[in-house]
Design an enzyme around this catalytic site. Structure first.
Site, PDB file in Angstrom:
ATOM      1  N   LYS A 178       4.871 -11.839   2.561  1.00  0.00           N
ATOM      2  CA  LYS A 178       3.543 -12.321   2.922  1.00  0.00           C
ATOM      3  C   LYS A 178       2.566 -11.704   1.927  1.00  0.00           C
ATOM      4  O   LYS A 178       2.204 -10.536   2.022  1.00  0.00           O
ATOM      5  CB  LYS A 178       3.178 -11.894   4.347  1.00  0.00           C
ATOM      6  CG  LYS A 178       2.178 -12.835   5.060  1.00  0.00           C
ATOM      7  CD  LYS A 178       0.791 -12.866   4.434  1.00  0.00           C
ATOM      8  CE  LYS A 178      -0.042 -11.674   4.820  1.00  0.00           C
ATOM      9  NZ  LYS A 178      -1.452 -11.788   4.303  1.00  0.00           N
ATOM     10  N   GLU A 253       2.560   2.579   3.168  1.00  0.00           N
ATOM     11  CA  GLU A 253       1.738   3.314   2.188  1.00  0.00           C
ATOM     12  C   GLU A 253       0.313   2.909   2.460  1.00  0.00           C
ATOM     13  O   GLU A 253      -0.048   1.750   2.288  1.00  0.00           O
ATOM     14  CB  GLU A 253       2.173   2.991   0.758  1.00  0.00           C
ATOM     15  CG  GLU A 253       1.587   3.950  -0.254  1.00  0.00           C
ATOM     16  CD  GLU A 253       0.320   3.410  -0.888  1.00  0.00           C
ATOM     17  OE1 GLU A 253      -0.780   3.886  -0.485  1.00  0.00           O
ATOM     18  OE2 GLU A 253       0.407   2.533  -1.748  1.00  0.00           O
ATOM     19  N   CYS A 286      -5.378   3.228  -4.640  1.00  0.00           N
ATOM     20  CA  CYS A 286      -5.114   4.119  -3.504  1.00  0.00           C
ATOM     21  C   CYS A 286      -4.911   5.558  -3.945  1.00  0.00           C
ATOM     22  O   CYS A 286      -5.200   6.494  -3.191  1.00  0.00           O
ATOM     23  CB  CYS A 286      -3.895   3.629  -2.731  1.00  0.00           C
ATOM     24  SG  CYS A 286      -2.378   3.540  -3.699  1.00  0.00           S
ATOM     25  N   GLU A 384     -11.742   6.532   3.345  1.00  0.00           N
ATOM     26  CA  GLU A 384     -11.429   5.848   2.092  1.00  0.00           C
ATOM     27  C   GLU A 384     -12.410   4.698   1.863  1.00  0.00           C
ATOM     28  O   GLU A 384     -12.479   3.761   2.650  1.00  0.00           O
ATOM     29  CB  GLU A 384      -9.998   5.314   2.115  1.00  0.00           C
ATOM     30  CG  GLU A 384      -9.582   4.700   0.793  1.00  0.00           C
ATOM     31  CD  GLU A 384      -8.143   4.206   0.814  1.00  0.00           C
ATOM     32  OE1 GLU A 384      -7.453   4.409  -0.201  1.00  0.00           O
ATOM     33  OE2 GLU A 384      -7.720   3.628   1.820  1.00  0.00           O
TER      34      GLU A 384
END
Length: 490
Positions: A178, A253, A286, A384
């Site tokens: 996906k 992750e 990231c 973040e």
């Protein structure tokens, strides 16, 4: 059924069981470069996911019996075709996600090919030596687990996708992928490449769509035996809850809020230049060290040099070779980044540089931003942002640097800049992170274990760790020849 993107034809339908499959509904792919629609993409949901998983489950029965050498040959063929199409893949992904074209050409797309080659080669060398237990031979084997569901993000969609797809296929799993709704196009090109490489129908499937529809359906499907996801913590919680009834092993992750620690004994120019690199991909990385921690004695000097360097960053159209960073991925994400910055300013924190949109470019271009000494505990320091926003703080000594570095719920990565090898070892050992770079950044090898601690994720991938995840690891115990299982003579 096809869109023309930068001169490249891209099929906008799903890829299921070796065929193109449409959907009754579509969603729009919008380019972050100019916010113009690129194409209307088939939007899958429960039905398309079930078709893909069913096809993958059927294909698994023969794919798992394919020898490692044969599976490796397929992966090498895919890599060959990727290498031949680097330019097409690069221009499509740049148009789709706004990352630098020069980076896609020189690094990202070649890495896609490398993902397939590495895991193809690692598969053929994968071995665990037999060992003896009281005269009984123990043998470790890697049995393919079944259908792997893979959901990846938009900041490097094809590279991050194939980093999971390649080991899953090498391990003997079949895949339902996906791709991210904000940058789905190169996944469709990958489907074409796997078909040209001769990969059997159903072994690799692509279902496009929204996370709340296609992603949710994939996460809860009872025939999926592995789920790998890269993205946000809230989405990971949703996926974990959906997969829990099926007891599906997960690999997550989930990003970070990584420290970038600068000691006074460092190579100063190297530290400044490496810190500037944390703005790479418009901050949509990231692993970026977004919390810059500098020893007090060089704080002012470092800040001055950093600001001078940052003012030379060239922001612009990512297709332009002169551009250093491009736009944010979407209007929604741009507003998210703006929200963080605006709330920080509203709370009295003043950015030393940036702090808002790039008025010269308009659209989704946000200026590289630096906050000095943000309020302790503030969201700009703890959450973040995933944009070109860094925070700078100072510390008195090594102990305080470690305490500040670990003052986060994340634990993905860290950077340590020091000229003292012993200090590098001490700080690396004390920092809570899955990956620590010393006097460098972004040095990566597929043999490495990759993953984060805390809110940065679950599990590790890379090298043998990937096969540990995508396989059911079996231990077989053999009694000595001529002896029964309980140790007596036959």
């Amino acid at each position: 059924m096809k869109a023309l993107v930068e001169g490249v034809e891209v099929d906008v339908r799903h890829w299921i069981d070796g065929k193109r499959v449409g959907s009754a509904t579509t969603f729009s792919s919008i380019s972050p470069i100019d916010e113009q629609k690129i194409a209307d993409i088939a939007a899958g949901g429960e039905s398309e996911i079930d078709q893909a998983v069913t096809a993958a489950q059927a294909a698994f029965q023969s794919w798992k019996k394919t020898s490692p050498a044969e599976r490796a040959a397929y992966l090498h063929k895919i890599a060959d075709i990727v290498e031949a199409r680097v330019e097409a893949l690069a221009v499509v992904e740049t148009r789709d996600n706004g990352s630098l074209l020069r980076s896609h050409r020189r690094g990202v797309m070649p890495r896609v090919a490398m993902n397939f080659r590495f895991f193809a080669d690692w598969l053929t060398q994968l071995d665990h030596p037999d060992f003896d237990v009281r005269g009984h031979r123990n043998h470790i084997s890697y049995d393919p687990s079944g259908v792997a569901g893979i959901i990846t993000p938009w900041n490097a969609p094809l590279m991050l996708g194939t980093w999971r797809i390649a080991p899953a296929l090498a391990a003997g799993c079949t895949v339902v992928y996906k791709p991210p709704e904000w940058a789905p196009l190169t996944a469709s090109l990958l489907a074409d490449i796997t078909a040209e490489a001769g990969l059997p129908a159903g072994v690799f499937n692509v279902v496009q769509g929204m996370g709340r529809e296609a992603g949710a359906a994939l996460s809860r499907h009872p025939k999926v035996r592995r789920l790998s996801f890269t993205g946000s913590v809230p989405t990971a919680r949703t996926i974990a809850a959906a997969a829990a009834p099926n007891l599906v092993p997960l690999s997550f992750e989930l990003g970070g809020k990584s420290p970038f620690i600068v000691f006074a004994d460092c190579d100063f120019d190297l530290a400044v230049n490496t810190a500037i690199g944390q703005y790479d991909n418009a901050g949509q990385v990231c692993l970026a060290g977004t919390r810059i921690l500098v020893e007090e004695s060089i704080r002012d000097k470092f800040q001055e040099a950093f600001i001078a360097k940052a003012k030379n960053i060239r922001q612009g159209d990512p297709r332009d070779e002169a551009s250093d960073i491009g736009p944010q991925i979407s209007r929604a994400h741009f507003e998210r980044v703006s929200g963080f910055v605006d709330r920080a300013k509203g709370a009295g924190m003043k950015p030393l540089i940036g702090g808002g949109p790039n008025e010269d470019l308009g659209g989704l271009y946000f200026r590289p931003t630096l906050f000095a000494d943000p309020t302790p505990g503030s969201e700009i320091l703890r959450d973040e942002v995933f944009g070109p926003v860094l925070c700078l703080q100072s510390f008195k000594d090594e102990a305080q640097a470690i305490a500040m570095a670990n003052d986060t719920e994340y634990g993905l990565a860290a950077v340590v800049m020091t000229g003292d090898p012993a200090r590098a070892e001490r700080v690396t050992g004390a920092v809570n992170a899955g990956l620590v770079w010393n006097n460098c950044f972004f040095v990566r090898d597929l043999r490495q274990a990759f993953g984060g601690n805390g809110k940065s994720g679950i599990g590790r991938e890379g090298g043998t760790w990937s096969f540990d995840f995508y396989c059911d690891v079996k231990n077989s115990v053999y009694a000595p020849h001529g002896w029964s299982q309980v140790g007596g003579k036959v």
